[in-house]
Design an enzyme around this catalytic site. Sequence first.
Site, mmCIF file in Angstrom:
data_model
loop_
_atom_site.group_PDB
_atom_site.id
_atom_site.type_symbol
_atom_site.label_atom_id
_atom_site.label_comp_id
_atom_site.label_asym_id
_atom_site.label_seq_id
_atom_site.Cartn_x
_atom_site.Cartn_y
_atom_site.Cartn_z
ATOM 1 N N ASN A 1 -12.700 -3.256 3.079
ATOM 2 C CA ASN A 1 -13.532 -2.235 3.177
ATOM 3 C C ASN A 1 -14.553 -2.336 1.851
ATOM 4 O OD1 ASN A 1 -12.081 -1.143 5.481
ATOM 5 N ND2 ASN A 1 -10.560 -0.141 4.334
ATOM 6 N N ASP B 1 0.831 -1.158 0.032
ATOM 7 C CA ASP B 1 -0.113 -0.051 0.181
ATOM 8 C C ASP B 1 0.798 1.307 0.122
ATOM 9 O OD1 ASP B 1 -3.207 0.564 1.078
ATOM 10 O OD2 ASP B 1 -1.602 2.056 1.167
ATOM 11 N N GLY C 1 -15.755 2.495 4.208
ATOM 12 C CA GLY C 1 -14.431 3.262 3.877
ATOM 13 C C GLY C 1 -13.780 2.922 2.717
ATOM 14 N N GLN C 2 -14.267 2.301 1.840
ATOM 15 C CA GLN C 2 -13.708 1.889 0.553
ATOM 16 C C GLN C 2 -13.322 3.289 -0.486
ATOM 17 O OE1 GLN C 2 -15.766 -0.993 -1.793
ATOM 18 N NE2 GLN C 2 -14.228 -1.214 -3.283
ATOM 19 N N SER C 3 -12.294 3.418 -0.744
ATOM 20 C CA SER C 3 -11.697 4.501 -1.427
ATOM 21 C C SER C 3 -11.527 4.040 -3.122
ATOM 22 C CB SER C 3 -10.941 5.370 -0.965
ATOM 23 O OG SER C 3 -9.515 4.460 -0.821
ATOM 24 N N HIS D 1 -6.948 -5.984 2.363
ATOM 25 C CA HIS D 1 -5.841 -5.543 2.963
ATOM 26 C C HIS D 1 -5.209 -6.277 4.038
ATOM 27 C CE1 HIS D 1 -6.795 -0.837 2.510
ATOM 28 N NE2 HIS D 1 -7.919 -1.419 2.185
ATOM 29 N N HIS E 1 -10.378 -5.293 -3.090
ATOM 30 C CA HIS E 1 -9.128 -5.629 -2.357
ATOM 31 C C HIS E 1 -9.013 -5.913 -1.061
ATOM 32 C CE1 HIS E 1 -10.004 -1.274 -2.169
ATOM 33 N NE2 HIS E 1 -9.402 -1.243 -1.137
HETATM 34 P P1 5GP Z 1 -9.673 1.283 0.550
HETATM 35 O O1 5GP Z 1 -9.763 2.865 1.334
HETATM 36 O O2 5GP Z 1 -10.388 1.509 -1.064
HETATM 37 O O3 5GP Z 1 -10.002 0.124 1.377
HETATM 38 O O4 5GP Z 1 -8.220 1.132 0.103
HETATM 39 C C1 5GP Z 1 -7.530 1.512 -0.910
HETATM 40 C C2 5GP Z 1 -5.973 1.734 -0.606
HETATM 41 O O5 5GP Z 1 -5.304 1.860 -1.582
HETATM 42 C C3 5GP Z 1 -5.589 2.605 0.523
HETATM 43 O O6 5GP Z 1 -5.120 2.121 1.576
HETATM 44 C C4 5GP Z 1 -4.516 3.430 -0.297
HETATM 45 O O7 5GP Z 1 -3.483 3.893 0.326
HETATM 46 C C5 5GP Z 1 -4.103 2.777 -1.367
HETATM 47 N N1 5GP Z 1 -3.834 3.030 -2.532
HETATM 48 C C6 5GP Z 1 -4.326 4.288 -3.241
HETATM 49 N N2 5GP Z 1 -3.711 4.520 -4.235
HETATM 50 C C7 5GP Z 1 -2.747 3.873 -4.330
HETATM 51 C C8 5GP Z 1 -1.538 3.758 -5.489
HETATM 52 O O8 5GP Z 1 -1.507 4.295 -6.157
HETATM 53 N N3 5GP Z 1 -0.626 2.973 -5.108
HETATM 54 C C9 5GP Z 1 -0.889 1.943 -4.148
HETATM 55 N N4 5GP Z 1 0.279 0.837 -4.031
HETATM 56 N N5 5GP Z 1 -1.892 2.044 -3.043
HETATM 57 C C10 5GP Z 1 -2.650 2.867 -3.563
#
Ligand code: 5GP
Length: 117
Positions: free
Chosen positions: A90, A33, A96-98, A105, A103
């Site tokens: 997430n 990440d 909290g999914q962005s 974690h 994916h």
């Molecule tokens: P979410 O918030 O959707 O559960 O997790 C998305 C994750 O993707 C976050 O922890 C964020 O730091 C990671 N992330 C976002 N953009 C990038 C990227 O360009 N490269 C990598 N390696 N991780 C990313």
Amino acid sequence: MSDTQKTIFKKIIDREIPAKIVYEDELCLAFHDVSPQAPTHILVIPKIEIRSLVEIKKSDKELLGHLLVVTSEIAAKLGVSSAGYRVVVNTGQNGGQSVPHLHFHILAGRALTWPPG
Ligand code: 5GP
């Protein structure tokens, strides 16, 4: 899906942006990440584009099992299995999914608190 609509994870799969990859096979990719929330923070993603757990179908059963097996193997390879780790998926806005690409974690390397925020 056009290039402009690609998620950041699809761009990583297509090698359009770099990532520190720790594992790859025909079905999935795993990489560090970019903004780690623990000393070890890995993302395991399927190569096919599934937006979230909301979109999962019965036909994805084998793929999901594969992702969990790979998750366990990566944890072992990184030496965090015996101390323990957390796997988080997430899902959606309240989850909290962005990034809208499924994916897992893997968070490890410190004692994680519960409940999460
Ligand atoms: P979410 O918030 O959707 O559960 O997790 C998305 C994750 O993707 C976050 O922890 C964020 O730091 C990671 N992330 C976002 N953009 C990038 C990227 O360009 N490269 C990598 N390696 N991780 C990313």
